[in-house]
Design a protein around this motif. Structure first.
Motif, PDB file in Angstrom:
ATOM      1  N   GLY A 454     -15.436  -2.713   4.227  1.00  0.00           N
ATOM      2  CA  GLY A 454     -16.768  -3.267   4.438  1.00  0.00           C
ATOM      3  C   GLY A 454     -17.089  -4.401   3.498  1.00  0.00           C
ATOM      4  N   GLN A 455     -18.370  -4.472   3.140  1.00  0.00           N
ATOM      5  CA  GLN A 455     -18.819  -5.547   2.266  1.00  0.00           C
ATOM      6  C   GLN A 455     -19.273  -4.977   0.929  1.00  0.00           C
ATOM      7  OE1 GLN A 455     -21.719  -7.374   4.780  1.00  0.00           O
ATOM      8  NE2 GLN A 455     -20.233  -8.871   5.509  1.00  0.00           N
ATOM      9  N   ALA A 550     -13.126 -15.282  14.560  1.00  0.00           N
ATOM     10  CA  ALA A 550     -13.823 -14.194  13.888  1.00  0.00           C
ATOM     11  C   ALA A 550     -15.340 -14.362  13.972  1.00  0.00           C
ATOM     12  CB  ALA A 550     -13.391 -14.130  12.431  1.00  0.00           C
ATOM     13  N   VAL A 551     -16.021 -13.240  14.168  1.00  0.00           N
ATOM     14  CA  VAL A 551     -17.481 -13.234  14.168  1.00  0.00           C
ATOM     15  C   VAL A 551     -17.937 -12.103  13.255  1.00  0.00           C
ATOM     16  CG1 VAL A 551     -17.734 -14.161  16.481  1.00  0.00           C
ATOM     17  CG2 VAL A 551     -17.439 -11.705  16.147  1.00  0.00           C
ATOM     18  N   GLY A 552     -19.232 -11.861  13.190  1.00  0.00           N
ATOM     19  CA  GLY A 552     -19.731 -10.753  12.391  1.00  0.00           C
ATOM     20  C   GLY A 552     -19.479  -9.433  13.090  1.00  0.00           C
ATOM     21  N   THR A 553     -19.592  -8.333  12.307  1.00  0.00           N
ATOM     22  CA  THR A 553     -19.467  -7.006  12.907  1.00  0.00           C
ATOM     23  C   THR A 553     -20.592  -6.776  13.903  1.00  0.00           C
ATOM     24  OG1 THR A 553     -18.436  -6.139  10.924  1.00  0.00           O
ATOM     25  CG2 THR A 553     -19.511  -4.553  12.339  1.00  0.00           C
ATOM     26  N   TRP A 554     -20.300  -6.072  14.974  1.00  0.00           N
ATOM     27  CA  TRP A 554     -21.317  -5.731  15.984  1.00  0.00           C
ATOM     28  C   TRP A 554     -22.430  -4.915  15.319  1.00  0.00           C
ATOM     29  CZ3 TRP A 554     -24.091  -6.467  19.906  1.00  0.00           C
ATOM     30  CH2 TRP A 554     -24.720  -5.435  20.602  1.00  0.00           C
ATOM     31  N   CYS A 556     -25.444  -4.190  16.929  1.00  0.00           N
ATOM     32  CA  CYS A 556     -26.360  -3.616  17.903  1.00  0.00           C
ATOM     33  C   CYS A 556     -27.603  -4.493  18.064  1.00  0.00           C
ATOM     34  CB  CYS A 556     -26.759  -2.213  17.483  1.00  0.00           C
ATOM     35  SG  CYS A 556     -26.985  -1.101  18.851  1.00  0.00           S
TER      36      CYS A 556
ATOM     37  N   ILE B  57     -12.569 -10.653  16.326  1.00  0.00           N
ATOM     38  CA  ILE B  57     -12.696  -9.605  15.311  1.00  0.00           C
ATOM     39  C   ILE B  57     -13.746  -9.978  14.281  1.00  0.00           C
ATOM     40  CG2 ILE B  57     -10.375  -8.698  15.530  1.00  0.00           C
ATOM     41  CD1 ILE B  57      -9.790 -10.274  12.920  1.00  0.00           C
ATOM     42  N   SER B  58     -14.257  -8.939  13.653  1.00  0.00           N
ATOM     43  CA  SER B  58     -15.300  -9.138  12.661  1.00  0.00           C
ATOM     44  C   SER B  58     -14.730  -9.778  11.406  1.00  0.00           C
ATOM     45  CB  SER B  58     -15.920  -7.790  12.317  1.00  0.00           C
ATOM     46  OG  SER B  58     -16.496  -7.848  11.045  1.00  0.00           O
TER      47      SER B  58
END
Lengths: 656, 305
Positions: A454-455, A550-554, A556, B57-58
């Motif tokens: 994670g971060q 790459a993008v940010g985590t989903w 919601c 991906i993230s």
């Protein structure tokens, strides 16, 4: 000749910290010298032990002319002792190299020299504990080990929690020594000599034999950290410098196991209830140890509790071997003791690896609280990989070493189903062991994920970085050993067979390779390793390509997710913590939520050592209060205390 | 020669059959719901399509996230090589392979949960937490089943014990123990493959999922690998269960491969029926169900003590 070399090695280790005392406070030379001596001594020792095994010598005894007040300084070594020497040499050397980066003299001018003096003392003393063949001598080196251990644990004696945990260790180790003194006195009374391993007190009535067993079990059990004698262990390990924790957890606990292994065979074929007691204590330690480990927030405490679990598993294996010995099932001996010994060696590989990794995290992020970490995988890639490997190994996953030893213990328990009426009762250990295994996996998923995935949850974690080569080098070696033992266990079966045979020379037991074909482990491990290497190669080559998209985590659709909102270790284990709340005995302060618009409130929860917090401390306080009147004797003047000793010796002589 | 054919047949089935079971489950559920449903082969089409897709991906994730689906596939396939799919011994069989089997599945779980937590998402964290928590109860159940089988068959190899489980006489105490073990194993199967009543693979709410939410951030080939790995797991556990329940005879090779395949389809239909007829349990009752599974096989073991 071999014995002489080993004695030189032990003396070299003991003296390794001495030259450093004469160097300047901030000079690095003393530390380098100590490390060099330690590494050289360990290398020689290791060579002697391995050489010793290629030319198996049943037992080598050394009686020099010099005499103790109560007998000769007798040293001996058999194949079982040789097995215990290996981790001592390995971890002592690697730990002192690690110390170059983790505890450099330049940064710790105040306590660095003390640490290295005691490091050498303790390592050398442990070698001598294994070699000791005379009970007085044994107790002397045992005390050197225990006391230097105390000074190692309290390296940072400026901090009150360090002094506190050191104090608990001090009391525990002295209770242990008290039991051991009683044990050796009884042994002397019944066997008529101070000679050790094998002792001959066969044919003793049940009462004294039981007393001997229980005294030995309690005395050595304290050192091994068996529940409920483990109270000193978690805080002690957590508050010591990380390489000291590695030495304690990876090697010193083994000395307790060593003692128990010797105690159970003092009288030839042991009674059945000894094995039952060992197995019960083992399963209790394994289960409670892992349950408590699960709930920890401090990653070093978590590792310490996991040591209790592993010692429990080792003791279960030993219990099976003892039952095999008393009920004449040689196959149980081979698998139980083989599994126990191998698991002990494995624990001496992956636990120091994990403690050293923990030291790396402390070095980088300066905290022991998992929940203020996160995102370290990117910041400390090397430590992450090594800790991940260590975690997988300790969770007994193939193709790593923890799996091999747990497999042997499982097989031992499964073998009880054949050809024995008592067997099916022993086999009930299997589901519990399986549950312990699943919980260990959970614990180490929690550890690696909360620290590394994670971060970063705090700025301290965000600024972390990998440590230098002096710290990473020993970890890489340990990790390589984990893979090697895990993929090619055949390398060790010869040594193991010798060690098993030396445990009870009068009992034939089958060779491990005859019961289980270790090549099958290699056959499954090699595709796994090749697959992993292939995946690594693929990731290495395709990652950049992937990263571009790459993008940010989903999230919601939530607009402002923060790193504090990540799942923490505590949330990960919340269900389990609730289910095992009566075992965890946590201290929880939860606010009462009242009304439609409750005011701001705090929630706090910590998991102190339950037996120390709720049982040992209150009881000891009560005893202390009761003995208030005896304080008159305690003046605080050393001279007066010496006078007491003089008087008591006089009285004893008079009685004699 | 016969062994060689059996081994290659087993390998081919292990590699190709799994998605079919998912298709059958979905078809059954559609039938119960009065729908026509996907084609039975839909999962194959999905997998092929996913393989061709790009990956998103993230940026929080690390290499673990990329590695996990592949490690899952490798470990579950290796585990699959230890379970006989037909009336012949599995390609890999040795004394003690039952423990290797259980821990290979654990290896997959280790990496899947780590990858889920690697994204830093709380949803995926929840899924991972549930997965590892429930495993603490399904693992003892699995080992109790193994205990029953070891006790009955006197061997420590999965192939041998599963094939000899077929020789138990119906009506004997042993058969009662086997039935109880089978019930227990069925619950373990539902838990390990994330099926109702433990987990709902088709739910739309991230908060309530287990396995599906762990792979929420996976896409393209990575998602495909995860779906494939879980379908292989379904196949091998179903085959495991069938061996406990069905009397197969290695002598009648041709017929028994047929029985086995029919049995696999039947297991898929039963799972589909369970999914259609039952609601999923509240999450806090899942451990209770798994403990019940432990008790079933525990009492089963008691019978043959």
């Amino acid at each position: 000749m071999n014995m002489l070399m080993l004695i030189m090695v032990a003396l070299g280790m003991i003296c390794s910290g001495v030259p450093g005392l004469f160097f300047q406070r901030r000079s690095a030379a003393g530390q380098r010298l100590a490390t060099a001596i330690n590494v050289a001594a360990s290398a020689v020792g290791m060579a002697v032990v391995l050489f010793h095994d290629i030319l198996p010598i049943a037992a080598e005894v050394w009686h020099p002319a010099g005499a103790l007040p109560m007998g000769k300084v007798a040293l001996s070594l058999d194949d079982l002792g040789a097995w215990f020497l290996l981790p001592i040499f390995l971890i002592s050397a690697l730990g002192s190299v690690y110390g170059l980066g983790y505890w450099p003299q330049r940064k710790h001018p105040g306590d660095g020299r003390k640490l290295r003096l005691c490091w050498g003392l303790m390592s050398g003393a442990m070698v001598l504990v294994v070699l000791a063949a005379n009970s007085v001598w044994f107790l002397m080196v045992w005390e050197i080990m225990a006391l230097s251990g105390y000074f190692l644990l309290t390296t940072e004696d400026g901090r009150s929690e360090v002094r506190q945990s050191g104090w608990v260790y001090f009391i525990a180790t002295h209770l242990a020594t008290l039991c051991l003194i009683a044990f050796f006195v009884l042994l002397r009374v019944y066997s008529g000599s101070f000679q050790l391993w094998p002792t001959d007190v066969a044919g003793l009535p049940t009462g004294p034999l039981a007393a001997l067993f229980l005294l030995g079990l309690i005395g050595f059990g304290f050192k091994a950290g068996l529940v409920p004698l483990h109270v000193w262990l978690p805080a002690g390990h957590a508050n010591a410098p990380s390489h000291v924790s590695a030495l304690f957890s990876g090697v010193m606990l083994n000395m307790g196991i060593y003692g128990i292994m010797r105690v159970v065979v003092i009288a030839g074929r042991p009674p059945i209830w000894w094995g039952v007691v060992l197995m019960s204590v083992g399963i209790l330690s394994a289960f409670l140890g892992i349950t408590w480990a699960l709930a920890q927030r401090d990653f070093k405490r978590l590792l310490a509790y996991s040591s209790i679990e592993n010692i429990g598993i080792i003791t279960m294996g030993l219990g099976l071997a003892v039952l095999g010995l008393s009920m004449k099932h040689p196959i149980w001996i081979a698998l139980g003791l083989g599994g126990a010994l191998l698991h002990m060696l494995n624990h001496s590989l992956f636990k120091p690896l994990l403690f050293m990794g923990a030291g790396g995290i402390i070095h980088g992020a300066n905290t022991r609280d998992m929940e203020s970490l996160g995102g370290l995988a990117v910041r400390m890639p090397a430590v992450f990989r090594l800790m991940l490997l260590g975690s997988a190994a300790i969770a007994a996953l193939p193709p790593l070493n923890g799996f091999v030893s747990e497999l042997l213990i499982y097989l031992g328990f499964f073998h009880t189903l054949h050809g024995s009426t008592a067997g099916p009762w022993i086999a009930w250990m299997i589901p519990v062991l399986a549950m312990v295994g699943a919980m260990a996996l959970m614990t180490f998923v929690k550890l690696t994920a909360t620290c590394f995935a994670g971060q970063p949850r705090t700025t301290a974690a965000a600024g972390a970085h990998d440590p230098g080569a002096a710290m990473l080098g020993p970890m890489v070696l340990l990790a390589a050993a984990c893979v090697l033992v895990g993929a090619f266990p055949v390398l060790l079966t010869g040594l193991l067979d010798h060690a098993i045979a030396a445990w009870v020379p009068w009992q034939q037991s089958p060779s491990l390779a005859g019961i289980f074909n270790f090549w099958w482990i290699t056959a499954v491990a090699v595709p796994l390793l090749i697959g992993t290497a292939g995946i690594a190669w693929w990731i290495h080559h395709w990652r950049r390509d992937v990263r571009e998209r790459a993008v940010g985590t989903w999230d919601c659709g939530y607009a402002a997710p923060g790193s504090r909102m990540q799942y923490t270790g505590s949330s990960l284990i919340q269900t389990m913590a609730w289910m095992f709340r009566r075992i965890l005995w946590r201290r929880e302060k939860s606010p009462e939520v009242r009304g439609l618009f409750p005011s701001a409130a705090d929630y706090a929860c910590n998991t102190p050592e339950p037996l120390l917090d709720r049982v040992a401390e209150p009881v000891f306080k009560k005893i202390g209060n009761m003995l208030e009147s005896a304080r008159i004797l305690q003046s605080g003047t050393a001279q007066l205390y010496m006078l007491y000793i003089l008087l008591i010796v006089l009285i004893l002589l008079l009685i004699k | 020669m016969k062994t060689l054919i059996a081994i290659s047949l087993q390998v081919v089935l292990l590699a190709l059959l799994p998605p079919l079971l998912l298709g059958i489950i979905n078809k059954t559920k559609a039938w119960f719901a009065g729908r026509r449903g996907w084609p039975v082969l839909q999962v194959y089409y999905d997998l092929l399509r996913l393989m061709k897709k790009n990956v998103v991906i993230s940026s929080t994730t690390t290499w673990v996230f990329l590695a996990a689906p592949l490690v899952s596939v490798i470990s579950v396939l290796l585990a699959g090589l230890m379970v006989p799919l037909g009336p012949m011994a599995a390609p890999i069989h040795f004394t003690g392979d039952l423990i290797m089997f259980a821990y290979l599945l654990a290896l997959g779980r280790f990496f899947t949960t780590l990858a889920a937590l690697d994204t830093g998402s709380s949803f995926e964290g929840m899924g991972a937490a549930r997965e590892v928590t429930f495993a603490c109860f399904s693992e003892p159940a699995l080992f109790l089943v193994l205990l029953v089988l070891v006790k009955l068959s006197d061997t420590l190899s999965l192939s041998a014990m599963l094939l000899s489980a077929s020789h138990v006489r119906i009506g004997s105490t042993a058969s009662a123990a086997l039935v109880m073990a089978a019930v227990s194993l069925f619950v373990v199967l539902l838990a390990e493959t994330s099926r109702i009543p433990i987990d709902d693979p088709n739910t739309h709410l991230e908060l309530t999922m287990i396995h599906e939410v762990m792979v929420l951030d996976n896409s393209g080939p990575l998602l495909g690998a995860q779906i494939y790995a879980s379908s292989v797991k379904l196949l091998i556990l179903a085959a495991f269960l069938l061996h406990v329940v069905l009397p197969l005879d290695p002598a009648l090779v041709g017929r028994d491969w047929g029985i086995m395949l029919a049995g696999l389809v039947a297991v898929a239909v039963i799972i589909g029926a369970v999914e259609s007829l039952m609601a999923r349990l509240q999450l806090r009752f899942v451990p209770t169900l798994l403990v019940a599974a432990c008790l079933f096989s525990g009492f089963g073991f008691l019978l043959i003590l």
